[in-house]
Design a protein around this motif. Sequence first.
Motif, PDB file in Angstrom:
ATOM      1  N   GLY A   1     -76.001  39.439  21.058  1.00  0.00           N
ATOM      2  CA  GLY A   1     -77.289  39.313  20.387  1.00  0.00           C
ATOM      3  C   GLY A   1     -77.858  40.605  19.836  1.00  0.00           C
ATOM      4  N   LYS A   2     -77.094  41.689  19.921  1.00  0.00           N
ATOM      5  CA  LYS A   2     -77.585  42.980  19.440  1.00  0.00           C
ATOM      6  C   LYS A   2     -76.663  43.544  18.372  1.00  0.00           C
ATOM      7  CE  LYS A   2     -80.097  44.377  23.595  1.00  0.00           C
ATOM      8  NZ  LYS A   2     -80.330  45.486  24.564  1.00  0.00           N
ATOM      9  N   GLN A   3     -77.183  44.515  17.627  1.00  0.00           N
ATOM     10  CA  GLN A   3     -76.366  45.173  16.621  1.00  0.00           C
ATOM     11  C   GLN A   3     -75.439  46.199  17.269  1.00  0.00           C
ATOM     12  OE1 GLN A   3     -79.169  46.786  13.720  1.00  0.00           O
ATOM     13  NE2 GLN A   3     -78.832  45.012  12.402  1.00  0.00           N
ATOM     14  N   ARG A   4     -74.359  46.494  16.561  1.00  0.00           N
ATOM     15  CA  ARG A   4     -73.457  47.527  17.035  1.00  0.00           C
ATOM     16  C   ARG A   4     -74.186  48.866  16.988  1.00  0.00           C
ATOM     17  NH1 ARG A   4     -67.331  47.623  14.851  1.00  0.00           N
ATOM     18  NH2 ARG A   4     -67.661  45.428  15.457  1.00  0.00           N
ATOM     19  N   GLU A   5     -74.015  49.661  18.047  1.00  0.00           N
ATOM     20  CA  GLU A   5     -74.694  50.948  18.117  1.00  0.00           C
ATOM     21  C   GLU A   5     -73.721  52.063  18.482  1.00  0.00           C
ATOM     22  OE1 GLU A   5     -77.655  50.878  21.215  1.00  0.00           O
ATOM     23  OE2 GLU A   5     -76.180  50.615  22.809  1.00  0.00           O
ATOM     24  N   LEU A   6     -74.064  53.258  18.046  1.00  0.00           N
ATOM     25  CA  LEU A   6     -73.247  54.424  18.343  1.00  0.00           C
ATOM     26  C   LEU A   6     -73.384  54.773  19.821  1.00  0.00           C
ATOM     27  CD1 LEU A   6     -72.899  57.667  16.353  1.00  0.00           C
ATOM     28  CD2 LEU A   6     -73.640  57.795  18.713  1.00  0.00           C
ATOM     29  N   VAL A   7     -72.257  55.103  20.445  1.00  0.00           N
ATOM     30  CA  VAL A   7     -72.261  55.587  21.822  1.00  0.00           C
ATOM     31  C   VAL A   7     -72.020  57.091  21.827  1.00  0.00           C
ATOM     32  CG1 VAL A   7     -71.151  55.470  24.078  1.00  0.00           C
ATOM     33  CG2 VAL A   7     -71.439  53.377  22.712  1.00  0.00           C
ATOM     34  N   ALA A   8     -70.922  57.502  21.197  1.00  0.00           N
ATOM     35  CA  ALA A   8     -70.579  58.923  21.162  1.00  0.00           C
ATOM     36  C   ALA A   8     -69.563  59.171  20.061  1.00  0.00           C
ATOM     37  CB  ALA A   8     -70.015  59.387  22.503  1.00  0.00           C
ATOM     38  N   THR A   9     -69.626  60.365  19.476  1.00  0.00           N
ATOM     39  CA  THR A   9     -68.639  60.765  18.486  1.00  0.00           C
ATOM     40  C   THR A   9     -68.176  62.184  18.781  1.00  0.00           C
ATOM     41  OG1 THR A   9     -70.334  61.601  16.970  1.00  0.00           O
ATOM     42  CG2 THR A   9     -69.626  59.314  16.665  1.00  0.00           C
TER      43      THR A   9
ATOM     44  N   ALA B   1     -71.116  45.571  27.263  1.00  0.00           N
ATOM     45  CA  ALA B   1     -70.933  45.358  25.826  1.00  0.00           C
ATOM     46  C   ALA B   1     -69.444  45.363  25.511  1.00  0.00           C
ATOM     47  CB  ALA B   1     -71.631  46.458  25.031  1.00  0.00           C
ATOM     48  N   VAL B   2     -69.148  45.007  24.277  1.00  0.00           N
ATOM     49  CA  VAL B   2     -67.804  45.243  23.751  1.00  0.00           C
ATOM     50  C   VAL B   2     -67.817  46.640  23.130  1.00  0.00           C
ATOM     51  CG1 VAL B   2     -66.018  44.527  22.128  1.00  0.00           C
ATOM     52  CG2 VAL B   2     -67.403  42.801  23.307  1.00  0.00           C
ATOM     53  N   TYR B   3     -66.879  47.462  23.546  1.00  0.00           N
ATOM     54  CA  TYR B   3     -66.798  48.836  23.075  1.00  0.00           C
ATOM     55  C   TYR B   3     -65.699  48.949  22.017  1.00  0.00           C
ATOM     56  CZ  TYR B   3     -70.025  50.482  26.613  1.00  0.00           C
ATOM     57  OH  TYR B   3     -71.158  50.703  27.363  1.00  0.00           O
ATOM     58  N   TYR B   4     -66.072  49.528  20.882  1.00  0.00           N
ATOM     59  CA  TYR B   4     -65.158  49.663  19.747  1.00  0.00           C
ATOM     60  C   TYR B   4     -64.868  51.138  19.471  1.00  0.00           C
ATOM     61  CZ  TYR B   4     -66.431  44.809  18.710  1.00  0.00           C
ATOM     62  OH  TYR B   4     -66.637  43.461  18.777  1.00  0.00           O
ATOM     63  N   CYS B   5     -63.625  51.406  19.184  1.00  0.00           N
ATOM     64  CA  CYS B   5     -63.188  52.735  18.776  1.00  0.00           C
ATOM     65  C   CYS B   5     -63.253  52.848  17.248  1.00  0.00           C
ATOM     66  CB  CYS B   5     -61.764  52.940  19.270  1.00  0.00           C
ATOM     67  SG  CYS B   5     -60.996  54.470  18.747  1.00  0.00           S
ATOM     68  N   ASN B   6     -63.627  54.006  16.783  1.00  0.00           N
ATOM     69  CA  ASN B   6     -63.702  54.275  15.343  1.00  0.00           C
ATOM     70  C   ASN B   6     -63.053  55.606  15.036  1.00  0.00           C
ATOM     71  OD1 ASN B   6     -65.557  55.946  13.213  1.00  0.00           O
ATOM     72  ND2 ASN B   6     -65.202  53.865  12.526  1.00  0.00           N
ATOM     73  N   ALA B   7     -62.403  55.696  13.882  1.00  0.00           N
ATOM     74  CA  ALA B   7     -61.806  56.967  13.469  1.00  0.00           C
ATOM     75  C   ALA B   7     -61.908  57.127  11.964  1.00  0.00           C
ATOM     76  CB  ALA B   7     -60.357  57.048  13.910  1.00  0.00           C
ATOM     77  N   GLU B   8     -62.226  58.345  11.527  1.00  0.00           N
ATOM     78  CA  GLU B   8     -62.201  58.701  10.103  1.00  0.00           C
ATOM     79  C   GLU B   8     -60.836  59.354   9.838  1.00  0.00           C
ATOM     80  OE1 GLU B   8     -65.565  60.679   8.116  1.00  0.00           O
ATOM     81  OE2 GLU B   8     -66.650  60.382   9.998  1.00  0.00           O
ATOM     82  N   VAL B   9     -60.016  58.649   9.100  1.00  0.00           N
ATOM     83  CA  VAL B   9     -58.610  59.034   8.967  1.00  0.00           C
ATOM     84  C   VAL B   9     -58.262  59.338   7.523  1.00  0.00           C
ATOM     85  CG1 VAL B   9     -56.234  58.271   9.297  1.00  0.00           C
ATOM     86  CG2 VAL B   9     -57.983  57.625  10.972  1.00  0.00           C
ATOM     87  N   THR B  10     -57.451  60.373   7.336  1.00  0.00           N
ATOM     88  CA  THR B  10     -56.782  60.585   6.053  1.00  0.00           C
ATOM     89  C   THR B  10     -55.357  60.067   6.215  1.00  0.00           C
ATOM     90  OG1 THR B  10     -58.091  62.514   5.452  1.00  0.00           O
ATOM     91  CG2 THR B  10     -55.957  62.267   4.375  1.00  0.00           C
TER      92      THR B  10
END
Length: 124
Positions: A42-50, A91-100
Amino acid sequence: QVQLVESGGGLVQPGGSLRLSCVASGPIFSIYAMGWYRQAPGKQRELVATIISGDNTNYAASVKGRFTISRDNAKNTVYLQMNSLKPEDTAVYYCNAEVTPTPFRFTMSRFDYWGQGTQVTVSS
């Protein structure tokens, strides 16, 4: 195709700890930033850490002092050590990466990639 695969989620009691891992694979030339986001029901995805480098990290206020993000560039892996877990961390935790990706190595274009998510449940 660049892929991110998370692992390490599960059920833990309040006050407990978990360590999440995320491995990036595929035609990767370089990774700029990696991070963790979460989405509770019921909530929006939020940043945890980068993390960009060892000293360049950013945390949500709600996890600062309890969670630690780190990365192993040689393994294209990012970790999230979660201590003193609270029920509101569920929550469901998602990994994110900025990739070339390798085909874009001459322009150094970056693209966002996401993992499939891993469930973290904090409950007694």
